[in-house]
Design a protein around this motif. Structure first.
Motif, PDB file in Angstrom:
ATOM      1  N   TYR A  36     114.575  47.613  87.150  1.00 24.42           N
ATOM      2  CA  TYR A  36     115.399  48.804  87.081  1.00 24.42           C
ATOM      3  C   TYR A  36     114.811  49.792  85.800  1.00 24.42           C
ATOM      4  O   TYR A  36     114.334  49.064  85.048  1.00 24.42           O
ATOM      5  CB  TYR A  36     116.718  48.620  86.887  1.00 24.42           C
ATOM      6  CG  TYR A  36     117.714  48.247  88.121  1.00 24.42           C
ATOM      7  CD1 TYR A  36     117.693  46.912  88.554  1.00 24.42           C
ATOM      8  CD2 TYR A  36     118.310  49.156  88.992  1.00 24.42           C
ATOM      9  CE1 TYR A  36     118.379  46.635  89.660  1.00 24.42           C
ATOM     10  CE2 TYR A  36     119.112  48.612  90.047  1.00 24.42           C
ATOM     11  CZ  TYR A  36     118.992  47.469  90.500  1.00 24.42           C
ATOM     12  OH  TYR A  36     119.615  46.929  91.646  1.00 24.42           O
ATOM     13  N   GLN A  42     121.435  58.356  81.767  1.00 28.14           N
ATOM     14  CA  GLN A  42     121.579  58.194  83.064  1.00 28.14           C
ATOM     15  C   GLN A  42     121.825  56.545  83.374  1.00 28.14           C
ATOM     16  O   GLN A  42     121.714  55.891  82.649  1.00 28.14           O
ATOM     17  CB  GLN A  42     120.284  58.532  83.744  1.00 28.14           C
ATOM     18  CG  GLN A  42     120.104  59.960  83.683  1.00 28.14           C
ATOM     19  CD  GLN A  42     118.806  60.497  84.442  1.00 28.14           C
ATOM     20  OE1 GLN A  42     118.577  59.708  85.511  1.00 28.14           O
ATOM     21  NE2 GLN A  42     118.214  61.629  84.351  1.00 28.14           N
ATOM     22  N   GLY A  43     122.280  56.400  84.841  1.00 23.70           N
ATOM     23  CA  GLY A  43     122.469  55.168  85.094  1.00 23.70           C
ATOM     24  C   GLY A  43     121.175  54.366  85.463  1.00 23.70           C
ATOM     25  O   GLY A  43     119.973  54.972  85.101  1.00 23.70           O
ATOM     26  N   LEU A  44     121.359  53.232  86.111  1.00 26.09           N
ATOM     27  CA  LEU A  44     119.942  52.512  86.220  1.00 26.09           C
ATOM     28  C   LEU A  44     119.439  52.627  87.724  1.00 26.09           C
ATOM     29  O   LEU A  44     120.159  52.957  88.610  1.00 26.09           O
ATOM     30  CB  LEU A  44     120.163  51.161  86.188  1.00 26.09           C
ATOM     31  CG  LEU A  44     119.822  50.593  84.893  1.00 26.09           C
ATOM     32  CD1 LEU A  44     121.297  50.997  83.844  1.00 26.09           C
ATOM     33  CD2 LEU A  44     119.976  48.878  85.089  1.00 26.09           C
TER      34      LEU A  44
ATOM     35  N   TYR B  33     130.802  45.956  90.911  1.00 29.20           N
ATOM     36  CA  TYR B  33     130.524  45.239  89.990  1.00 29.20           C
ATOM     37  C   TYR B  33     130.915  46.279  88.567  1.00 29.20           C
ATOM     38  O   TYR B  33     130.511  47.412  88.649  1.00 29.20           O
ATOM     39  CB  TYR B  33     129.103  44.959  89.542  1.00 29.20           C
ATOM     40  CG  TYR B  33     128.605  44.123  90.783  1.00 29.20           C
ATOM     41  CD1 TYR B  33     128.341  44.454  92.065  1.00 29.20           C
ATOM     42  CD2 TYR B  33     128.716  42.801  90.853  1.00 29.20           C
ATOM     43  CE1 TYR B  33     127.991  43.843  93.030  1.00 29.20           C
ATOM     44  CE2 TYR B  33     128.106  41.821  92.020  1.00 29.20           C
ATOM     45  CZ  TYR B  33     127.767  42.715  92.936  1.00 29.20           C
ATOM     46  OH  TYR B  33     127.498  42.002  94.169  1.00 29.20           O
ATOM     47  N   TYR B  35     129.685  46.458  84.465  1.00 26.43           N
ATOM     48  CA  TYR B  35     128.787  46.037  83.373  1.00 26.43           C
ATOM     49  C   TYR B  35     129.192  46.547  82.109  1.00 26.43           C
ATOM     50  O   TYR B  35     129.294  47.915  82.124  1.00 26.43           O
ATOM     51  CB  TYR B  35     127.273  46.251  83.704  1.00 26.43           C
ATOM     52  CG  TYR B  35     126.771  45.264  84.605  1.00 26.43           C
ATOM     53  CD1 TYR B  35     127.002  45.585  86.148  1.00 26.43           C
ATOM     54  CD2 TYR B  35     126.055  43.981  84.491  1.00 26.43           C
ATOM     55  CE1 TYR B  35     126.362  44.559  87.110  1.00 26.43           C
ATOM     56  CE2 TYR B  35     125.578  43.206  85.456  1.00 26.43           C
ATOM     57  CZ  TYR B  35     125.802  43.522  86.763  1.00 26.43           C
ATOM     58  OH  TYR B  35     125.219  42.653  87.505  1.00 26.43           O
ATOM     59  N   GLN B  37     127.011  48.005  78.540  1.00 22.07           N
ATOM     60  CA  GLN B  37     125.880  48.179  77.994  1.00 22.07           C
ATOM     61  C   GLN B  37     126.112  48.520  76.664  1.00 22.07           C
ATOM     62  O   GLN B  37     126.565  49.788  76.206  1.00 22.07           O
ATOM     63  CB  GLN B  37     124.959  49.115  78.694  1.00 22.07           C
ATOM     64  CG  GLN B  37     123.803  49.308  78.118  1.00 22.07           C
ATOM     65  CD  GLN B  37     122.922  50.293  79.050  1.00 22.07           C
ATOM     66  OE1 GLN B  37     123.528  51.295  79.797  1.00 22.07           O
ATOM     67  NE2 GLN B  37     121.663  50.120  78.876  1.00 22.07           N
ATOM     68  N   LEU B  91     129.203  50.595  82.894  1.00 16.00           N
ATOM     69  CA  LEU B  91     128.470  50.931  84.182  1.00 16.00           C
ATOM     70  C   LEU B  91     129.096  50.309  85.317  1.00 16.00           C
ATOM     71  O   LEU B  91     129.220  49.119  85.122  1.00 16.00           O
ATOM     72  CB  LEU B  91     127.132  50.431  83.947  1.00 16.00           C
ATOM     73  CG  LEU B  91     126.100  51.319  82.907  1.00 16.00           C
ATOM     74  CD1 LEU B  91     124.864  50.426  82.721  1.00 16.00           C
ATOM     75  CD2 LEU B  91     125.988  52.665  83.295  1.00 16.00           C
ATOM     76  N   LEU B 105     121.702  46.485  93.732  1.00 14.80           N
ATOM     77  CA  LEU B 105     122.793  47.074  92.963  1.00 14.80           C
ATOM     78  C   LEU B 105     122.547  48.574  92.862  1.00 14.80           C
ATOM     79  O   LEU B 105     121.461  48.868  92.462  1.00 14.80           O
ATOM     80  CB  LEU B 105     123.341  46.466  91.709  1.00 14.80           C
ATOM     81  CG  LEU B 105     123.691  45.206  91.854  1.00 14.80           C
ATOM     82  CD1 LEU B 105     124.460  44.905  90.381  1.00 14.80           C
ATOM     83  CD2 LEU B 105     124.499  44.696  93.007  1.00 14.80           C
ATOM     84  N   PHE B 106     123.654  49.783  93.192  1.00 12.96           N
ATOM     85  CA  PHE B 106     123.396  50.971  93.106  1.00 12.96           C
ATOM     86  C   PHE B 106     124.440  51.500  91.947  1.00 12.96           C
ATOM     87  O   PHE B 106     125.588  50.902  91.942  1.00 12.96           O
ATOM     88  CB  PHE B 106     123.888  51.814  94.278  1.00 12.96           C
ATOM     89  CG  PHE B 106     122.671  51.532  95.461  1.00 12.96           C
ATOM     90  CD1 PHE B 106     122.906  50.494  96.193  1.00 12.96           C
ATOM     91  CD2 PHE B 106     121.695  52.533  95.818  1.00 12.96           C
ATOM     92  CE1 PHE B 106     122.018  50.342  97.152  1.00 12.96           C
ATOM     93  CE2 PHE B 106     120.852  52.321  96.559  1.00 12.96           C
ATOM     94  CZ  PHE B 106     120.921  51.293  97.560  1.00 12.96           C
ATOM     95  N   PHE B 107     123.846  51.913  91.010  1.00 13.74           N
ATOM     96  CA  PHE B 107     124.613  52.325  89.662  1.00 13.74           C
ATOM     97  C   PHE B 107     125.032  53.664  89.604  1.00 13.74           C
ATOM     98  O   PHE B 107     124.451  54.546  89.987  1.00 13.74           O
ATOM     99  CB  PHE B 107     123.553  51.956  88.357  1.00 13.74           C
ATOM    100  CG  PHE B 107     123.561  50.313  88.172  1.00 13.74           C
ATOM    101  CD1 PHE B 107     122.724  49.781  88.921  1.00 13.74           C
ATOM    102  CD2 PHE B 107     124.480  49.795  87.109  1.00 13.74           C
ATOM    103  CE1 PHE B 107     122.653  48.433  88.521  1.00 13.74           C
ATOM    104  CE2 PHE B 107     124.196  48.348  86.921  1.00 13.74           C
ATOM    105  CZ  PHE B 107     123.201  47.542  87.437  1.00 13.74           C
ATOM    106  N   GLY B 108     126.395  53.690  88.946  1.00 13.20           N
ATOM    107  CA  GLY B 108     126.869  55.035  88.384  1.00 13.20           C
ATOM    108  C   GLY B 108     126.113  55.611  87.046  1.00 13.20           C
ATOM    109  O   GLY B 108     125.336  54.619  86.470  1.00 13.20           O
ATOM    110  N   GLU B 109     126.502  56.800  86.438  1.00 13.47           N
ATOM    111  CA  GLU B 109     125.846  56.965  85.243  1.00 13.47           C
ATOM    112  C   GLU B 109     126.515  56.576  84.025  1.00 13.47           C
ATOM    113  O   GLU B 109     126.048  56.499  83.113  1.00 13.47           O
ATOM    114  CB  GLU B 109     125.917  58.448  85.400  1.00 13.47           C
ATOM    115  CG  GLU B 109     124.677  59.122  86.422  1.00 13.47           C
ATOM    116  CD  GLU B 109     124.264  60.492  86.250  1.00 13.47           C
ATOM    117  OE1 GLU B 109     123.569  60.988  87.117  1.00 13.47           O
ATOM    118  OE2 GLU B 109     125.124  61.241  85.323  1.00 13.47           O
TER     119      GLU B 109
END
Lengths: 115, 116
Positions: A36, A42-44, B33, B35, B37, B91, B105-109
């Motif tokens: 990723y 920003q997000g991943l 999910y 997470y 960071q 996240l 997985l598709f992540f938000g900002e």
């Protein structure tokens, strides 16, 4: 237990130079592997993934990675760096692609590209 | 929606206050999910939802952290009595679990939390 190690928290290359970001994994079952990218604030975003098909995987923005079972590695490469490649890159392993699919991430490698 | 949406994008709070972080996953994604960071620490898994159930809460760092998901969609992560060490980017990610799942997985900002 599954784990991911990314060698080098910071990598700096010149524009046009080869990019090599290293990732080694530990998994007791056949892994799914991911790279990723995260741009500032920003997000991943998924770059590429290995899901037990071809061992050489091509992703977006000219990146590719090769799954080497014997070396338990999944290094990310790009032949020629662009300024726009400056970002943080995360390698991740999945326990299994089935019911849970939680990703275990490495600590990331920040890539800087010098003009 | 088209992507994973998180709110607020930034939250500054005082130590000891409670905060709620919201995640709206991609429509039709049954897995969700959370997470955390932190600087130099990579992404730390907190909790996983399948539908409204949380079969894996193993990553929640303390009992001050809780999460729920309703209607198989929106999820809220709540941190009670915030501490300075809770400062991080939280996240959210979602994933399909049917029709050709490959584990992506598709992540938000993210929601950036700062505890003063």
């Amino acid at each position: 237990a599954q784990s991911v190690t990314q060698l080098g928290s910071h990598v700096s290359v010149s524009e046009g130079a080869l990019v090599l970001l290293r990732c080694n994994y530990s998994s007791s079952v056949p892994p799914y592997l991911f790279w990723y990218v995260q741009y500032p604030n920003q997000g991943l975003q998924l770059l590429l993934k290995y899901t037990s098909a071809a061992t050489l995987v091509k992703g977006i923005n000219g990146f590719e990675a090769e799954f080497k079972k014997s070396e338990t590695s999944f290094h990310l490469t790009k032949p020629s760096a662009h300024m726009s490649d400056a970002a943080e890159y995360f390698c991740a392993v999945s326990f299994y692609g089935g019911s849970q699919g939680n990703l275990i991430f490495g600590k990331g490698t920040k890539l800087s590209v010098k003009p | 929606g088209a992507g994973v949406s998180q709110s607020p994008s930034n939250k500054v709070t005082e130590k000891g206050k409670d905060v709620e972080l919201r995640c709206d996953p991609i429509s039709g994604h049954t897995a969700l999910y959370w997470y955390r960071q932190s600087l130099g620490q990579g992404l730390e898994f907190l909790i996983y939802f399948q539908g409204n159930s949380a079969p894996d809460k193993s990553g929640l760092p303390s009992d001050r952290f809780s999460a729920e998901r309703t209607g198989g969609s929106v999820s809220t992560l709540t941190i009670q009595r915030t501490q300075q060490e809770d400062s991080a980017v939280y996240l959210c990610a979602s994933r399909r679990t049917s029709g050709g799942n490959t584990g992506e997985l598709f992540f938000g900002e993210g929601s950036r939390l700062t505890v003063l």
